[in-house]
Motif scaffolding. Structure first.
Motif, PDB file in Angstrom:
ATOM      1  N   SER A  12       0.813  -1.208   0.000  1.00 26.91           N
ATOM      2  CA  SER A  12       0.000   0.000   0.000  1.00 26.91           C
ATOM      3  C   SER A  12       0.853   1.267   0.000  1.00 26.91           C
ATOM      4  CB  SER A  12      -0.945   0.013   1.202  1.00 26.91           C
ATOM      5  OG  SER A  12      -0.207   0.033   2.409  1.00 26.91           O
ATOM      6  N   LEU A  13       2.144   1.129   0.321  1.00 29.79           N
ATOM      7  CA  LEU A  13       3.057   2.270   0.387  1.00 29.79           C
ATOM      8  C   LEU A  13       4.377   1.918  -0.309  1.00 29.79           C
ATOM      9  CD1 LEU A  13       2.486   3.078   4.158  1.00 29.79           C
ATOM     10  CD2 LEU A  13       1.653   4.445   2.246  1.00 29.79           C
ATOM     11  N   ILE A  14       5.038   2.943  -0.803  1.00 26.52           N
ATOM     12  CA  ILE A  14       6.364   2.797  -1.405  1.00 26.52           C
ATOM     13  C   ILE A  14       7.323   3.689  -0.632  1.00 26.52           C
ATOM     14  CG2 ILE A  14       7.791   3.198  -3.465  1.00 26.52           C
ATOM     15  CD1 ILE A  14       5.239   2.807  -5.129  1.00 26.52           C
ATOM     16  N   THR A  15       8.486   3.144  -0.285  1.00 25.13           N
ATOM     17  CA  THR A  15       9.522   3.928   0.372  1.00 25.13           C
ATOM     18  C   THR A  15      10.647   4.190  -0.612  1.00 25.13           C
ATOM     19  OG1 THR A  15      10.627   1.946   1.193  1.00 25.13           O
ATOM     20  CG2 THR A  15       9.012   2.984   2.657  1.00 25.13           C
ATOM     21  N   VAL A  16      11.272   5.357  -0.462  1.00 19.78           N
ATOM     22  CA  VAL A  16      12.388   5.746  -1.321  1.00 19.78           C
ATOM     23  C   VAL A  16      13.500   6.275  -0.424  1.00 19.78           C
ATOM     24  CG1 VAL A  16      13.162   7.264  -3.188  1.00 19.78           C
ATOM     25  CG2 VAL A  16      10.821   6.367  -3.200  1.00 19.78           C
ATOM     26  N   GLY A  17      14.683   5.677  -0.530  1.00 19.76           N
ATOM     27  CA  GLY A  17      15.866   6.186   0.145  1.00 19.76           C
ATOM     28  C   GLY A  17      16.695   6.943  -0.863  1.00 19.76           C
ATOM     29  N   SER A  18      17.252   8.080  -0.451  1.00 15.96           N
ATOM     30  CA  SER A  18      18.022   8.889  -1.401  1.00 15.96           C
ATOM     31  C   SER A  18      19.208   9.549  -0.716  1.00 15.96           C
ATOM     32  CB  SER A  18      17.133   9.967  -2.035  1.00 15.96           C
ATOM     33  OG  SER A  18      16.892  11.015  -1.122  1.00 15.96           O
ATOM     34  N   MET A  46       9.672  -0.205   5.878  1.00 14.16           N
ATOM     35  CA  MET A  46       8.507   0.252   6.627  1.00 14.16           C
ATOM     36  C   MET A  46       7.719  -0.952   7.124  1.00 14.16           C
ATOM     37  SD  MET A  46       5.816   3.082   5.431  1.00 14.16           S
ATOM     38  CE  MET A  46       5.197   4.132   6.708  1.00 14.16           C
ATOM     39  N   LEU A  47       7.212  -0.875   8.332  1.00 11.64           N
ATOM     40  CA  LEU A  47       6.417  -1.961   8.896  1.00 11.64           C
ATOM     41  C   LEU A  47       4.954  -1.752   8.517  1.00 11.64           C
ATOM     42  CD1 LEU A  47       6.325  -4.515  10.606  1.00 11.64           C
ATOM     43  CD2 LEU A  47       5.952  -3.046  12.602  1.00 11.64           C
ATOM     44  N   PHE A  48       4.484  -2.513   7.532  1.00  8.30           N
ATOM     45  CA  PHE A  48       3.121  -2.424   7.023  1.00  8.30           C
ATOM     46  C   PHE A  48       2.762  -0.957   6.794  1.00  8.30           C
ATOM     47  CE2 PHE A  48       3.296  -6.675   8.722  1.00  8.30           C
ATOM     48  CZ  PHE A  48       2.627  -7.399   7.759  1.00  8.30           C
ATOM     49  N   SER A  49       1.643  -0.487   7.344  1.00  8.71           N
ATOM     50  CA  SER A  49       1.239   0.918   7.182  1.00  8.71           C
ATOM     51  C   SER A  49       1.379   1.690   8.490  1.00  8.71           C
ATOM     52  CB  SER A  49      -0.208   0.990   6.685  1.00  8.71           C
ATOM     53  OG  SER A  49      -0.319   0.413   5.413  1.00  8.71           O
ATOM     54  N   THR A  50       2.265   1.211   9.356  1.00  6.78           N
ATOM     55  CA  THR A  50       2.492   1.878  10.635  1.00  6.78           C
ATOM     56  C   THR A  50       3.438   3.061  10.444  1.00  6.78           C
ATOM     57  OG1 THR A  50       4.452   0.608  11.291  1.00  6.78           O
ATOM     58  CG2 THR A  50       2.282  -0.371  11.798  1.00  6.78           C
ATOM     59  N   ASN A  95       8.873  -7.831  10.028  1.00  7.94           N
ATOM     60  CA  ASN A  95       7.466  -8.209  10.020  1.00  7.94           C
ATOM     61  C   ASN A  95       6.927  -7.838  11.408  1.00  7.94           C
ATOM     62  OD1 ASN A  95       7.995 -10.418  11.767  1.00  7.94           O
ATOM     63  ND2 ASN A  95       8.102 -11.875  10.075  1.00  7.94           N
ATOM     64  N   ASN A  96       5.730  -8.225  11.756  1.00 14.04           N
ATOM     65  CA  ASN A  96       5.160  -7.798  13.040  1.00 14.04           C
ATOM     66  C   ASN A  96       5.875  -8.344  14.264  1.00 14.04           C
ATOM     67  OD1 ASN A  96       3.121  -6.061  12.190  1.00 14.04           O
ATOM     68  ND2 ASN A  96       1.761  -7.765  11.721  1.00 14.04           N
ATOM     69  N   LYS A  97       6.706  -9.352  14.093  1.00 12.74           N
ATOM     70  CA  LYS A  97       7.391  -9.974  15.228  1.00 12.74           C
ATOM     71  C   LYS A  97       8.909  -9.787  15.219  1.00 12.74           C
ATOM     72  CE  LYS A  97       3.921 -12.155  17.205  1.00 12.74           C
ATOM     73  NZ  LYS A  97       3.481 -11.856  18.540  1.00 12.74           N
ATOM     74  N   ARG A  98       9.506  -9.652  14.053  1.00 14.94           N
ATOM     75  CA  ARG A  98      10.966  -9.693  13.957  1.00 14.94           C
ATOM     76  C   ARG A  98      11.541  -8.547  13.133  1.00 14.94           C
ATOM     77  NH1 ARG A  98      10.038 -12.556  17.633  1.00 14.94           N
ATOM     78  NH2 ARG A  98      10.301 -14.806  17.717  1.00 14.94           N
ATOM     79  N   LEU A  99      12.754  -8.150  13.504  1.00 14.32           N
ATOM     80  CA  LEU A  99      13.598  -7.265  12.704  1.00 14.32           C
ATOM     81  C   LEU A  99      14.814  -8.081  12.322  1.00 14.32           C
ATOM     82  CD1 LEU A  99      14.485  -3.609  13.065  1.00 14.32           C
ATOM     83  CD2 LEU A  99      16.356  -5.230  12.991  1.00 14.32           C
ATOM     84  N   ILE A 100      15.162  -8.084  11.051  1.00 14.78           N
ATOM     85  CA  ILE A 100      16.279  -8.871  10.531  1.00 14.78           C
ATOM     86  C   ILE A 100      17.343  -7.915  10.004  1.00 14.78           C
ATOM     87  CG2 ILE A 100      16.966 -10.672   8.897  1.00 14.78           C
ATOM     88  CD1 ILE A 100      14.742 -11.571  10.894  1.00 14.78           C
ATOM     89  N   ALA A 101      18.566  -8.053  10.504  1.00 13.16           N
ATOM     90  CA  ALA A 101      19.704  -7.262  10.032  1.00 13.16           C
ATOM     91  C   ALA A 101      20.644  -8.193   9.280  1.00 13.16           C
ATOM     92  CB  ALA A 101      20.433  -6.620  11.207  1.00 13.16           C
ATOM     93  N   VAL A 102      20.904  -7.880   8.022  1.00 19.13           N
ATOM     94  CA  VAL A 102      21.744  -8.733   7.172  1.00 19.13           C
ATOM     95  C   VAL A 102      23.114  -8.092   7.008  1.00 19.13           C
ATOM     96  CG1 VAL A 102      21.943  -9.885   4.942  1.00 19.13           C
ATOM     97  CG2 VAL A 102      19.680  -9.491   5.933  1.00 19.13           C
ATOM     98  N   LEU A 103      24.146  -8.824   7.429  1.00 13.26           N
ATOM     99  CA  LEU A 103      25.538  -8.436   7.208  1.00 13.26           C
ATOM    100  C   LEU A 103      26.116  -9.425   6.204  1.00 13.26           C
ATOM    101  CD1 LEU A 103      26.543  -7.876  10.956  1.00 13.26           C
ATOM    102  CD2 LEU A 103      25.338  -6.320   9.427  1.00 13.26           C
ATOM    103  N   GLU A 104      27.337  -9.229   5.764  1.00 14.40           N
ATOM    104  CA  GLU A 104      27.876 -10.102   4.718  1.00 14.40           C
ATOM    105  C   GLU A 104      27.953 -11.564   5.127  1.00 14.40           C
ATOM    106  OE1 GLU A 104      31.448 -10.608   1.467  1.00 14.40           O
ATOM    107  OE2 GLU A 104      31.402  -8.808   2.703  1.00 14.40           O
ATOM    108  N   ASN A 105      28.339 -11.865   6.371  1.00 13.89           N
ATOM    109  CA  ASN A 105      28.503 -13.244   6.823  1.00 13.89           C
ATOM    110  C   ASN A 105      27.618 -13.621   8.003  1.00 13.89           C
ATOM    111  OD1 ASN A 105      30.724 -14.184   5.056  1.00 13.89           O
ATOM    112  ND2 ASN A 105      31.795 -12.461   6.002  1.00 13.89           N
ATOM    113  N   LYS A 106      26.664 -12.748   8.346  1.00  9.63           N
ATOM    114  CA  LYS A 106      25.790 -13.006   9.500  1.00  9.63           C
ATOM    115  C   LYS A 106      24.422 -12.397   9.250  1.00  9.63           C
ATOM    116  CE  LYS A 106      29.346 -12.608  13.046  1.00  9.63           C
ATOM    117  NZ  LYS A 106      29.805 -11.799  14.176  1.00  9.63           N
TER     118      LYS A 106
END
Length: 176
Positions: A12-18, A46-50, A95-106
């Motif tokens: 329902s929403l689009i985010t743009v980083g610049s 963005m977490l859903f429409s919050t 998502n509503n329960k988790r935040l995931i941080a992706v690094l190169e090897n973790k």
């Protein structure tokens, strides 16, 4: 310069980083509904429409380090907290329960409510931060590149912090 674009979980929403900040657009009817020109933002999740967004900087200002995830409330225009890492954050998903941080090897898995780290998953090199996270918390699965072999994937249950399916070993784990 645009650095990233993405839909929220229900599209329902689009985010743009610049290089000048980030924006949020409503899809129907199409309209800009938020803009912040606080610094160079590489990723916006963005977490859903919050009003909750996770931001990763592009590194041009110290507050917007590519090694930091900043949680931001778009209604109050306040930063809620920061999560710092030893290496560059290559992707961030929620998502509503988790935040995931992706690094190169973790991959770090956080409880979204408390921001306590629940698990750190060591991965083969993933320099592009490739993952996908299900928005359905009833089956909160994350797909990520598997072992070093080409084309293999690992399906990881981020709610129970366990492997659900590995194409390398063809193993299934079902939580009961």
């Amino acid at each position: 310069m645009t650095l990233s674009v993405g839909f929220n979980q229900d599209c329902s929403l689009i985010t743009v980083g610049s290089s000048r900040g980030f924006s949020v657009y409503r899809c129907n009817p199409f309209k800009k509904c938020f803009q912040a020109a606080d610094g160079s933002i590489k990723f916006v999740e963005m977490l859903f429409s919050t009003s909750l967004v996770a931001l990763v900087g592009a590194g041009k200002q110290p507050a917007f380090s590519p090694r930091r995830i900043r949680l931001y409330n778009t209604k109050t225009r306040q930063f809620i907290c920061e999560l710092d890492f030893a290496t560059t954050v290559l992707n961030v998903k929620m998502n509503n329960k988790r935040l995931i941080a992706v690094l190169e090897n973790k991959i770090h898995i956080f409880d979204l409510e408390t921001l306590n780290i629940l698990h750190t998953l060591r991965t083969p090199p993933n320099p592009k931060g490739v993952i996908s996270l299900s928005s359905n918390v009833m089956n909160g699965f994350m797909a990520l590149p598997g072992h070093d072999s080409k084309g293999e994937i690992l399906i990881y249950d981020v709610i129970n912090c366990q492997v659900s399916f590995d194409t390398h070993t063809h193993t299934h784990t079902h939580a009961h």
